[in-house]
Write a protein that holds these residues in place. Structure first.
Motif, PDB file in Angstrom:
ATOM      1  N   GLN A 102       0.835  -1.193   0.000  1.00 37.03           N
ATOM      2  CA  GLN A 102       0.000   0.000   0.000  1.00 37.03           C
ATOM      3  C   GLN A 102       0.875   1.250   0.000  1.00 37.03           C
ATOM      4  O   GLN A 102       0.618   2.198  -0.736  1.00 37.03           O
ATOM      5  CB  GLN A 102      -0.931  -0.009   1.209  1.00 37.03           C
ATOM      6  N   GLU A 103       1.918   1.244   0.830  1.00 44.22           N
ATOM      7  CA  GLU A 103       2.805   2.403   0.890  1.00 44.22           C
ATOM      8  C   GLU A 103       3.544   2.609  -0.429  1.00 44.22           C
ATOM      9  O   GLU A 103       3.726   3.750  -0.867  1.00 44.22           O
ATOM     10  CB  GLU A 103       3.800   2.244   2.045  1.00 44.22           C
ATOM     11  N   LEU A 104       3.966   1.523  -1.083  1.00 42.52           N
ATOM     12  CA  LEU A 104       4.612   1.659  -2.390  1.00 42.52           C
ATOM     13  C   LEU A 104       3.632   2.217  -3.420  1.00 42.52           C
ATOM     14  O   LEU A 104       3.980   3.088  -4.214  1.00 42.52           O
ATOM     15  CB  LEU A 104       5.161   0.307  -2.856  1.00 42.52           C
ATOM     16  N   TYR A 105       2.387   1.726  -3.389  1.00 43.24           N
ATOM     17  CA  TYR A 105       1.380   2.177  -4.340  1.00 43.24           C
ATOM     18  C   TYR A 105       1.111   3.680  -4.191  1.00 43.24           C
ATOM     19  O   TYR A 105       1.028   4.414  -5.171  1.00 43.24           O
ATOM     20  CB  TYR A 105       0.084   1.378  -4.157  1.00 43.24           C
ATOM     21  N   PHE A 106       0.964   4.145  -2.952  1.00 45.60           N
ATOM     22  CA  PHE A 106       0.652   5.553  -2.722  1.00 45.60           C
ATOM     23  C   PHE A 106       1.898   6.435  -2.646  1.00 45.60           C
ATOM     24  O   PHE A 106       1.792   7.640  -2.456  1.00 45.60           O
ATOM     25  CB  PHE A 106      -0.182   5.709  -1.444  1.00 45.60           C
ATOM     26  N   GLY A 107       3.072   5.828  -2.792  1.00 50.77           N
ATOM     27  CA  GLY A 107       4.304   6.612  -2.789  1.00 50.77           C
ATOM     28  C   GLY A 107       4.701   7.117  -1.418  1.00 50.77           C
ATOM     29  O   GLY A 107       5.431   8.111  -1.308  1.00 50.77           O
ATOM     30  N   THR A 108       4.238   6.464  -0.369  1.00 51.10           N
ATOM     31  CA  THR A 108       4.552   6.929   0.982  1.00 51.10           C
ATOM     32  C   THR A 108       5.587   6.060   1.684  1.00 51.10           C
ATOM     33  O   THR A 108       5.935   6.323   2.827  1.00 51.10           O
ATOM     34  CB  THR A 108       3.270   6.965   1.850  1.00 51.10           C
ATOM     35  N   TYR A 109       6.068   5.005   0.999  1.00 49.37           N
ATOM     36  CA  TYR A 109       7.042   4.114   1.641  1.00 49.37           C
ATOM     37  C   TYR A 109       8.374   4.836   1.769  1.00 49.37           C
ATOM     38  O   TYR A 109       8.884   5.416   0.821  1.00 49.37           O
ATOM     39  CB  TYR A 109       7.229   2.837   0.830  1.00 49.37           C
ATOM     40  N   GLU A 110       8.900   4.806   2.966  1.00 52.32           N
ATOM     41  CA  GLU A 110      10.208   5.407   3.210  1.00 52.32           C
ATOM     42  C   GLU A 110      11.003   4.449   4.090  1.00 52.32           C
ATOM     43  O   GLU A 110      10.720   4.300   5.280  1.00 52.32           O
ATOM     44  CB  GLU A 110      10.063   6.763   3.909  1.00 52.32           C
ATOM     45  N   PRO A 111      11.992   3.763   3.485  1.00 52.20           N
ATOM     46  CA  PRO A 111      12.769   2.822   4.294  1.00 52.20           C
ATOM     47  C   PRO A 111      13.525   3.555   5.394  1.00 52.20           C
ATOM     48  O   PRO A 111      13.816   4.739   5.285  1.00 52.20           O
ATOM     49  CB  PRO A 111      13.730   2.187   3.289  1.00 52.20           C
ATOM     50  N   ASP A 112      13.817   2.835   6.462  1.00 51.93           N
ATOM     51  CA  ASP A 112      14.540   3.430   7.591  1.00 51.93           C
ATOM     52  C   ASP A 112      15.814   4.122   7.145  1.00 51.93           C
ATOM     53  O   ASP A 112      16.227   5.112   7.733  1.00 51.93           O
ATOM     54  CB  ASP A 112      14.879   2.357   8.626  1.00 51.93           C
ATOM     55  N   LEU A 113      16.422   3.607   6.101  1.00 54.19           N
ATOM     56  CA  LEU A 113      17.667   4.164   5.598  1.00 54.19           C
ATOM     57  C   LEU A 113      17.526   5.642   5.234  1.00 54.19           C
ATOM     58  O   LEU A 113      18.464   6.421   5.367  1.00 54.19           O
ATOM     59  CB  LEU A 113      18.102   3.355   4.363  1.00 54.19           C
ATOM     60  N   PHE A 114      16.336   6.063   4.755  1.00 55.44           N
ATOM     61  CA  PHE A 114      16.150   7.425   4.285  1.00 55.44           C
ATOM     62  C   PHE A 114      15.406   8.328   5.274  1.00 55.44           C
ATOM     63  O   PHE A 114      15.153   9.479   4.970  1.00 55.44           O
ATOM     64  CB  PHE A 114      15.423   7.425   2.940  1.00 55.44           C
ATOM     65  N   LYS A 115      15.037   7.809   6.419  1.00 56.19           N
ATOM     66  CA  LYS A 115      14.365   8.652   7.400  1.00 56.19           C
ATOM     67  C   LYS A 115      15.367   9.600   8.034  1.00 56.19           C
ATOM     68  O   LYS A 115      16.548   9.286   8.160  1.00 56.19           O
ATOM     69  CB  LYS A 115      13.674   7.783   8.457  1.00 56.19           C
ATOM     70  N   ARG A 116      14.903  10.751   8.416  1.00 49.38           N
ATOM     71  CA  ARG A 116      15.783  11.779   8.987  1.00 49.38           C
ATOM     72  C   ARG A 116      16.372  11.330  10.313  1.00 49.38           C
ATOM     73  O   ARG A 116      15.658  10.893  11.201  1.00 49.38           O
ATOM     74  CB  ARG A 116      15.010  13.081   9.209  1.00 49.38           C
ATOM     75  N   SER A 117      17.661  11.475  10.419  1.00 47.09           N
ATOM     76  CA  SER A 117      18.339  11.170  11.672  1.00 47.09           C
ATOM     77  C   SER A 117      18.665  12.493  12.366  1.00 47.09           C
ATOM     78  O   SER A 117      18.546  13.568  11.773  1.00 47.09           O
ATOM     79  CB  SER A 117      19.624  10.393  11.408  1.00 47.09           C
TER      80      SER A 117
END
Length: 147
Positions: free
Chosen positions: A51-66
């Motif tokens: 669902q997240e890939l379909y709606f473009g909302t998937y953000e792997p932990d690698l790219f989340k703001r640190s």
């Protein structure tokens, strides 16, 4: 009485078919002694990834703001404000045009690196060379490339 190995069929079997069979068994044994291809990836329990890939909302932990990236972002904003306060309007506009060009280039480079990394990961998974480290299969732990 004629023995099988003395017949024409026996010659074909012992001189052709049997060596081919032995060679095929050796190939199978060699293939089975290598790494086992990965056939199942760890489960992602906390997300509906499709669902997240379909709606473009998937953000792997690698790219989340640190915290480090947030701190660097703040530093960039402060330095940019300091620089822009010293520039006349024409130079400030040129600087912003320059920033847009650098940002577009950096995005293209990041996209190319992402695609290359993704393709490499898929190739390694499908070839069986990328395997979960022992004990980390369900936790999404580190992976290694086998020899």
């Amino acid at each position: 009485m004629t023995h099988f190995y003395e017949t024409q069929m026996g010659h074909r079997f012992f001189n052709g078919q049997l060596p081919a069979l032995i060679h095929a068994l050796e190939n199978i044994a060699e293939a089975l002694s290598g790494p086992i291809p990965a056939d199942k990836l760890p489960q992602m329990n906390d997300t509906d990834i499709l669902q997240e890939l379909y709606f473009g909302t998937y953000e792997p932990d690698l790219f989340k703001r640190s915290e480090k990236i947030s701190s660097l972002d703040q530093q960039v904003i402060q330095e940019e404000s300091s620089l822009l306060s010293l520039l006349d309007p024409i130079t400030a506009e040129l600087f912003e045009t320059y920033q847009a060009a650098v940002s577009a280039r950096n995005s293209a480079v990041a996209e190319q690196a992402y695609k290359a990394g993704f393709q490499l990961a898929v190739d390694l998974l499908l070839s069986g060379r990328l395997q979960p480290a022992s004990g980390n299969r369900q936790t999404g732990g580190e992976h290694h490339v086998s020899d």
